[in-house]
Design a protein around this motif. Structure first.
Motif, PDB file in Angstrom:
ATOM      1  N   PRO A  57       8.180  10.223 -10.990  1.00 36.55           N
ATOM      2  CA  PRO A  57       8.125  11.428 -11.698  1.00 36.55           C
ATOM      3  C   PRO A  57       7.325  11.997 -12.421  1.00 36.55           C
ATOM      4  O   PRO A  57       6.977  13.174 -12.614  1.00 36.55           O
ATOM      5  CB  PRO A  57       9.475  10.985 -12.562  1.00 36.55           C
ATOM      6  CG  PRO A  57       9.784   9.657 -12.568  1.00 36.55           C
ATOM      7  CD  PRO A  57       9.321   9.177 -11.446  1.00 36.55           C
ATOM      8  N   GLU A 100       5.298  15.530 -12.130  1.00 33.57           N
ATOM      9  CA  GLU A 100       5.212  16.496 -13.331  1.00 33.57           C
ATOM     10  C   GLU A 100       3.775  16.878 -13.431  1.00 33.57           C
ATOM     11  O   GLU A 100       3.354  18.256 -13.317  1.00 33.57           O
ATOM     12  CB  GLU A 100       5.654  15.868 -14.771  1.00 33.57           C
ATOM     13  CG  GLU A 100       7.065  15.732 -14.727  1.00 33.57           C
ATOM     14  CD  GLU A 100       7.389  14.843 -16.139  1.00 33.57           C
ATOM     15  OE1 GLU A 100       6.412  14.735 -16.956  1.00 33.57           O
ATOM     16  OE2 GLU A 100       8.481  14.840 -16.338  1.00 33.57           O
ATOM     17  N   ALA A 148      19.420  18.078  -9.770  1.00 35.78           N
ATOM     18  CA  ALA A 148      19.273  17.504 -11.071  1.00 35.78           C
ATOM     19  C   ALA A 148      18.022  16.671 -11.099  1.00 35.78           C
ATOM     20  O   ALA A 148      17.175  16.957 -12.234  1.00 35.78           O
ATOM     21  CB  ALA A 148      20.281  16.809 -11.460  1.00 35.78           C
ATOM     22  N   GLN A 149      17.517  15.986  -9.991  1.00 34.21           N
ATOM     23  CA  GLN A 149      16.253  15.521 -10.101  1.00 34.21           C
ATOM     24  C   GLN A 149      15.122  16.306 -10.127  1.00 34.21           C
ATOM     25  O   GLN A 149      14.093  15.984 -10.821  1.00 34.21           O
ATOM     26  CB  GLN A 149      16.282  14.252  -8.697  1.00 34.21           C
ATOM     27  CG  GLN A 149      17.121  13.214  -9.110  1.00 34.21           C
ATOM     28  CD  GLN A 149      17.099  12.343  -7.824  1.00 34.21           C
ATOM     29  OE1 GLN A 149      16.284  12.483  -6.933  1.00 34.21           O
ATOM     30  NE2 GLN A 149      17.651  10.976  -7.950  1.00 34.21           N
ATOM     31  N   GLU A 161      15.090  19.512 -11.325  1.00 33.71           N
ATOM     32  CA  GLU A 161      14.938  20.150 -12.612  1.00 33.71           C
ATOM     33  C   GLU A 161      14.240  19.217 -13.647  1.00 33.71           C
ATOM     34  O   GLU A 161      13.830  19.504 -14.813  1.00 33.71           O
ATOM     35  CB  GLU A 161      16.173  20.736 -12.967  1.00 33.71           C
ATOM     36  CG  GLU A 161      16.469  21.876 -11.825  1.00 33.71           C
ATOM     37  CD  GLU A 161      17.576  22.865 -12.317  1.00 33.71           C
ATOM     38  OE1 GLU A 161      18.771  22.232 -13.202  1.00 33.71           O
ATOM     39  OE2 GLU A 161      17.738  23.698 -11.925  1.00 33.71           O
ATOM     40  N   SER A 162      14.729  17.884 -13.429  1.00 34.45           N
ATOM     41  CA  SER A 162      14.238  16.820 -14.601  1.00 34.45           C
ATOM     42  C   SER A 162      12.610  16.775 -14.752  1.00 34.45           C
ATOM     43  O   SER A 162      12.225  16.320 -15.596  1.00 34.45           O
ATOM     44  CB  SER A 162      14.802  15.394 -14.342  1.00 34.45           C
ATOM     45  OG  SER A 162      14.219  14.607 -13.101  1.00 34.45           O
ATOM     46  N   VAL A 163      11.802  17.232 -13.675  1.00 33.42           N
ATOM     47  CA  VAL A 163      10.673  17.064 -13.730  1.00 33.42           C
ATOM     48  C   VAL A 163       9.943  18.712 -13.868  1.00 33.42           C
ATOM     49  O   VAL A 163       8.678  18.771 -13.851  1.00 33.42           O
ATOM     50  CB  VAL A 163       9.826  16.416 -12.539  1.00 33.42           C
ATOM     51  CG1 VAL A 163      10.396  14.997 -12.305  1.00 33.42           C
ATOM     52  CG2 VAL A 163      10.128  17.386 -11.276  1.00 33.42           C
TER      53      VAL A 163
END
Length: 532
Positions: free
Chosen positions: A359, A363, A396-397, A399-401
């Protein structure tokens, strides 16, 4: 019948080698398919004629035309095979590709030319004789622009079909391919009656191709949202057809499909969800399983102006996704998560790993593209209702980054295919290539080879060279080496993101006997019968 994974599934990789090292001659001439039946209790006889069978399908069929329907067990292949049959047949028990409607298929010395001989005295449903001219017509139709399925790309390797005589056709290929028989055991091996095709509009033929196939069944009813009904022919070339009526129904969701099967409303069911499959296996039900590599995929649209045109965005998406976490959330750990093209349960597996979950790297790459281009992080994500939970977890994964995902997961499979392969209005889309051990090149090349019309629209000279090595491979070791090379390039370019291999499963009750299974989880019913 036990789970067919590493043992019985493994020999599937040898199908290519069987085709490459020996001519495909006819079987002993006994009625029905060349392959054996699934339960060892023999096939259809006059004494066993009678009965009907209802099967729950994985998704609704788009129609009954082989160039409209996608040909796999997941999407209409079982129904169309019952109507049109196939020239060749792949046997998952032995790994052989051998004649079915064909009598023989013989290569020249360098595998660039193949001579097909048809069995004599086979007729279409309307009584017209099956001829080499019909084979030529069907192949050219498969290659035409009206074909929106991936069989069009697969059949592009055929440069020409020459009609030698009424029962003989000669295929000239654009490139050498030892595994060519596998193509005629797939969608391009379904021959249509030219007279019936030309007497109807495409829409009419897709709804009711009666008289157009040489298979054991004729269509009676095609009602979207309700059912497909087929009736047995009394003049099928392979002998008597026992089950007099086949009915295919789609019930939304694997759990509901298995529930209907357990209540006795279905005699057969196609299952794909790992949790549902495990529940069925725990009950001790009779079943057949087929391992599909590259089966749960996120396709990336690599065409401009989509953000996924930028390889850094594709790498960021891949790095953001944790396939193990997805499996735990969706399947309670019962699935086979992997980011690799070839899963470890496949005989083709040689240790090559896919993109790693990272991750922080995701990013970094996203920030790099934002700073350089002003990209806002938005992604359009399409998925079908069967994978809705998976799609939400992927969203969800991502959007988490830092991605901003616009998800539509309410599509039917047929609508999803239309929007991804025809309209191409997506950045990411759920899908699969279903690369099985029988012929990995046949499934990979139309997806990631240059000039393809598939979802990724990806092109790479390096990948083309690796695919060429895979096409020419004549040993298992050569296939594995080529696939390791494919994986290395895949990790660099990330044309798509694999999430898992899938073990597709067909279950049936104790009254059903004589089923014959083939590639892509398709079942033939010509030798099947109902007890009692």
């Amino acid at each position: 019948m036990g789970i067919r994974r590493r043992g019985a599934l493994g020999v599937a990789a040898l199908a290519l080698l069987a085709a490459a090292t020996m001519a495909c001659g006819s079987d002993d001439g006994a009625g029905g398919a060349a392959g054996g039946t699934g339960d060892g209790e023999g096939g259809c006889t006059e004494e066993r004629v009678g009965g009907s069978l209802t099967m729950g399908t994985f998704t609704e069929a788009k129609g009954l035309d082989p160039i409209v329907q996608f040909g796999s067990g997941v999407a209409g292949g079982i129904e169309t095979a019952a109507i049109f049959d196939r020239l060749m047949e792949w046997d998952p028990e032995t790994g052989e590709v051998r004649p079915r409607v064909a009598e023989s298929l013989e290569p020249n010395d360098d595998f660039t030319e193949w001579t097909l001989t048809l069995r004599p005295d086979i007729t279409f449903g309307n009584g017209d004789p099956l001829t080499a001219e019909a084979v030529k017509f069907s192949i050219e139709r498969t290659q035409s622009e009206q074909n929106q399925t991936q069989s069009r790309e697969a059949a592009a390797i055929i440069e020409s079909v020459e009609v030698v005589d009424d029962l003989t056709a000669r295929f000239t290929l654009t490139e050498a391919w030892p595994g060519f028989p596998a193509l005629l055991a797939d969608e391009p091996g379904m021959v249509v009656n030219p007279a019936v095709v030309e007497s109807m509009s495409p829409e009419e033929f897709n709804r009711n191709p009666r008289g157009a196939g040489v298979g054991p069944y004729e269509p009676v009813r095609f009602q979207p949202g309700e059912e497909i009904v087929l009736e047995a022919r009394d003049d099928y070339w392979g002998g008597p057809v026992c089950i007099q009526e086949l009915r295919f129904v789609w019930i939304a969701g694997g759990e509901a499909t298995l529930d209907a099967f357990e209540r006795g409303e279905l005699q057969m069911a196609f299952l794909r969800d790992p949790l549902v499959v495990q529940r069925a296996l725990d009950s001790g039900v009779q079943h057949f399983q087929s391992l599909q590599n590259l089966s749960e995929v996120l396709w990336f649209n690599t065409e401009a102006p989509h953000p996924t045109e930028d390889v850094r965005i594709r790498r960021a998406i891949a790095a953001a996704i944790d396939v193990e976490a997805l499996d735990q959330r969706i399947n309670e750990g019962t699935g086979a998560p992997t980011s690799a093209v070839i899963g470890e349960d496949s005989l083709l597996y040689a240790g090559a790993e896919g993109p790693a979950h990272d991750p922080e790297e995701a990013e970094r790459l996203l920030d790099e593209v934002r700073d350089e281009t002003g990209y806002d992080g938005s992604l359009t994500f399409l998925c079908d209702t069967n994978r809705e939970e998976q799609a939400v977890a992927v969203e969800a994964q991502l959007e988490s980054v830092g991605f901003d995902v616009d998800l539509n997961s309410a599509l039917q499979v047929s609508d999803l295919i239309q929007r991804t392969r025809v309209n191409r209005d997506f950045d990411i889309a759920c899908g699969g290539a279903s690369v099985n051990d029988a012929s990995p090149w046949l499934r990979l090349a139309p997806k990631i080879g240059s000039g393809n019309q598939a979802e990724p629209a990806y092109e790479s000279e390096d990948m083309d060279a690796a695919l060429d090595d895979l096409r020419l491979a004549e040993t298992l070791e050569e296939q594995q080496e080529a696939l390791v090379e494919v994986q290395e390039i895949w990790n660099r370019d990330v044309p798509s993101m694999n999430l898992a291999t899938v073990v597709e499963t067909i279950v049936w009750d104790e009254s059903v006997h004589g089923l014959t299974f083939t590639s892509k989880t398709v079942v033939f019913f010509d030798q099947a019968w109902i007890e009692g």
